[in-house]
Motif scaffolding. Structure first.
Motif, PDB file in Angstrom:
ATOM      1  N   MET A  99      56.135  19.161   9.963  1.00  0.00           N
ATOM      2  CA  MET A  99      55.647  17.938  10.582  1.00  0.00           C
ATOM      3  C   MET A  99      54.126  17.981  10.733  1.00  0.00           C
ATOM      4  O   MET A  99      53.433  16.996  10.448  1.00  0.00           O
ATOM      5  CB  MET A  99      56.307  17.743  11.946  1.00  0.00           C
ATOM      6  N   LEU A 100      53.590  19.119  11.152  1.00  0.00           N
ATOM      7  CA  LEU A 100      52.140  19.239  11.296  1.00  0.00           C
ATOM      8  C   LEU A 100      51.439  19.147   9.945  1.00  0.00           C
ATOM      9  O   LEU A 100      50.370  18.534   9.833  1.00  0.00           O
ATOM     10  CB  LEU A 100      51.790  20.561  11.987  1.00  0.00           C
ATOM     11  N   ILE A 101      52.041  19.743   8.924  1.00  0.00           N
ATOM     12  CA  ILE A 101      51.433  19.704   7.591  1.00  0.00           C
ATOM     13  C   ILE A 101      51.364  18.267   7.072  1.00  0.00           C
ATOM     14  O   ILE A 101      50.364  17.850   6.490  1.00  0.00           O
ATOM     15  CB  ILE A 101      52.215  20.611   6.622  1.00  0.00           C
ATOM     16  N   PHE A 102      52.425  17.476   7.290  1.00  0.00           N
ATOM     17  CA  PHE A 102      52.432  16.096   6.800  1.00  0.00           C
ATOM     18  C   PHE A 102      51.653  15.156   7.712  1.00  0.00           C
ATOM     19  O   PHE A 102      51.108  14.148   7.253  1.00  0.00           O
ATOM     20  CB  PHE A 102      53.865  15.588   6.651  1.00  0.00           C
ATOM     21  N   LEU A 103      51.576  15.453   8.995  1.00  0.00           N
ATOM     22  CA  LEU A 103      50.929  14.546   9.940  1.00  0.00           C
ATOM     23  C   LEU A 103      49.411  14.668   9.936  1.00  0.00           C
ATOM     24  O   LEU A 103      48.710  13.672  10.094  1.00  0.00           O
ATOM     25  CB  LEU A 103      51.479  14.812  11.348  1.00  0.00           C
ATOM     26  N   PHE A 104      48.888  15.882   9.768  1.00  0.00           N
ATOM     27  CA  PHE A 104      47.446  16.099   9.902  1.00  0.00           C
ATOM     28  C   PHE A 104      46.606  15.256   8.940  1.00  0.00           C
ATOM     29  O   PHE A 104      45.647  14.606   9.378  1.00  0.00           O
ATOM     30  CB  PHE A 104      47.110  17.586   9.757  1.00  0.00           C
ATOM     31  N   PRO A 105      46.894  15.216   7.638  1.00  0.00           N
ATOM     32  CA  PRO A 105      46.042  14.386   6.752  1.00  0.00           C
ATOM     33  C   PRO A 105      46.096  12.899   7.091  1.00  0.00           C
ATOM     34  O   PRO A 105      45.085  12.203   7.006  1.00  0.00           O
ATOM     35  CB  PRO A 105      46.618  14.635   5.355  1.00  0.00           C
ATOM     36  N   ARG A 106      47.246  12.411   7.485  1.00  0.00           N
ATOM     37  CA  ARG A 106      47.353  10.987   7.832  1.00  0.00           C
ATOM     38  C   ARG A 106      46.600  10.682   9.129  1.00  0.00           C
ATOM     39  O   ARG A 106      45.968   9.622   9.248  1.00  0.00           O
ATOM     40  CB  ARG A 106      48.805  10.591   7.945  1.00  0.00           C
ATOM     41  N   ALA A 107      46.667  11.580  10.091  1.00  0.00           N
ATOM     42  CA  ALA A 107      45.930  11.379  11.341  1.00  0.00           C
ATOM     43  C   ALA A 107      44.424  11.429  11.089  1.00  0.00           C
ATOM     44  O   ALA A 107      43.668  10.646  11.663  1.00  0.00           O
ATOM     45  CB  ALA A 107      46.340  12.429  12.360  1.00  0.00           C
ATOM     46  N   LYS A 108      43.991  12.344  10.238  1.00  0.00           N
ATOM     47  CA  LYS A 108      42.564  12.436   9.899  1.00  0.00           C
ATOM     48  C   LYS A 108      42.090  11.147   9.235  1.00  0.00           C
ATOM     49  O   LYS A 108      41.018  10.624   9.566  1.00  0.00           O
ATOM     50  CB  LYS A 108      42.349  13.633   8.981  1.00  0.00           C
ATOM     51  N   HIS A 109      42.882  10.605   8.327  1.00  0.00           N
ATOM     52  CA  HIS A 109      42.538   9.344   7.650  1.00  0.00           C
ATOM     53  C   HIS A 109      42.482   8.187   8.648  1.00  0.00           C
ATOM     54  O   HIS A 109      41.584   7.338   8.587  1.00  0.00           O
ATOM     55  CB  HIS A 109      43.565   9.064   6.549  1.00  0.00           C
ATOM     56  N   ALA A 110      43.429   8.158   9.580  1.00  0.00           N
ATOM     57  CA  ALA A 110      43.459   7.079  10.573  1.00  0.00           C
ATOM     58  C   ALA A 110      42.246   7.140  11.493  1.00  0.00           C
ATOM     59  O   ALA A 110      41.679   6.109  11.850  1.00  0.00           O
ATOM     60  CB  ALA A 110      44.747   7.155  11.378  1.00  0.00           C
ATOM     61  N   VAL A 111      41.836   8.340  11.876  1.00  0.00           N
ATOM     62  CA  VAL A 111      40.673   8.475  12.758  1.00  0.00           C
ATOM     63  C   VAL A 111      39.399   8.052  12.034  1.00  0.00           C
ATOM     64  O   VAL A 111      38.537   7.380  12.615  1.00  0.00           O
ATOM     65  CB  VAL A 111      40.562   9.927  13.283  1.00  0.00           C
ATOM     66  N   GLN A 112      39.274   8.433  10.769  1.00  0.00           N
ATOM     67  CA  GLN A 112      38.065   8.082  10.023  1.00  0.00           C
ATOM     68  C   GLN A 112      37.968   6.585   9.741  1.00  0.00           C
ATOM     69  O   GLN A 112      36.867   6.038   9.658  1.00  0.00           O
ATOM     70  CB  GLN A 112      38.032   8.843   8.701  1.00  0.00           C
ATOM     71  N   ASN A 113      39.084   5.899   9.585  1.00  0.00           N
ATOM     72  CA  ASN A 113      39.063   4.486   9.202  1.00  0.00           C
ATOM     73  C   ASN A 113      39.378   3.537  10.358  1.00  0.00           C
ATOM     74  O   ASN A 113      39.576   2.351  10.131  1.00  0.00           O
ATOM     75  CB  ASN A 113      40.057   4.245   8.057  1.00  0.00           C
ATOM     76  N   SER A 114      39.407   4.018  11.571  1.00  0.00           N
ATOM     77  CA  SER A 114      39.704   3.146  12.708  1.00  0.00           C
ATOM     78  C   SER A 114      38.432   2.419  13.148  1.00  0.00           C
ATOM     79  O   SER A 114      37.323   2.913  12.941  1.00  0.00           O
ATOM     80  CB  SER A 114      40.259   3.963  13.875  1.00  0.00           C
ATOM     81  N   PRO A 115      38.587   1.243  13.743  1.00  0.00           N
ATOM     82  CA  PRO A 115      37.397   0.524  14.210  1.00  0.00           C
ATOM     83  C   PRO A 115      36.774   1.246  15.407  1.00  0.00           C
ATOM     84  O   PRO A 115      37.467   1.841  16.226  1.00  0.00           O
ATOM     85  CB  PRO A 115      37.942  -0.840  14.623  1.00  0.00           C
ATOM     86  N   LYS A 116      35.465   1.212  15.462  1.00  0.00           N
ATOM     87  CA  LYS A 116      34.742   1.864  16.550  1.00  0.00           C
ATOM     88  C   LYS A 116      34.611   0.902  17.731  1.00  0.00           C
ATOM     89  O   LYS A 116      34.438  -0.290  17.555  1.00  0.00           O
ATOM     90  CB  LYS A 116      33.351   2.307  16.092  1.00  0.00           C
ATOM     91  N   GLY A 117      34.694   1.452  18.928  1.00  0.00           N
ATOM     92  CA  GLY A 117      34.608   0.622  20.124  1.00  0.00           C
ATOM     93  C   GLY A 117      33.171   0.310  20.495  1.00  0.00           C
ATOM     94  O   GLY A 117      32.279   1.129  20.344  1.00  0.00           O
TER      95      GLY A 117
END
Length: 59
Positions: free
Chosen positions: A15-33
């Motif tokens: 789960m950690l192996i599959f989740l980490f790249p997707r979480a990293k992508h989501a953090v980089q492409n999320s709108p900034k507050g």
């Protein structure tokens, strides 16, 4: 160690192996507050903290 613990450990690692790249992508492409977005978060949180302090002081 029984098979349930080994299976749980393997599932957690996978789960950690599959989740980490997707979480990293989501953090980089999320709108900034903006500053107003952060104030909209900070003011209600401060009100909740002050309310809890008042409740604790009344006891």
């Amino acid at each position: 160690m029984d098979w349930v613990k080994i299976g749980s450990a393997l599932f957690l690692a996978a789960m950690l192996i599959f989740l980490f790249p997707r979480a990293k992508h989501a953090v980089q492409n999320s709108p900034k507050g903006s500053a107003s977005d952060w104030m909209g978060f900070v003011l209600p949180m401060a009100a909740v903290v002050l309310f809890i302090i008042v409740l604790i002081a009344l006891v």
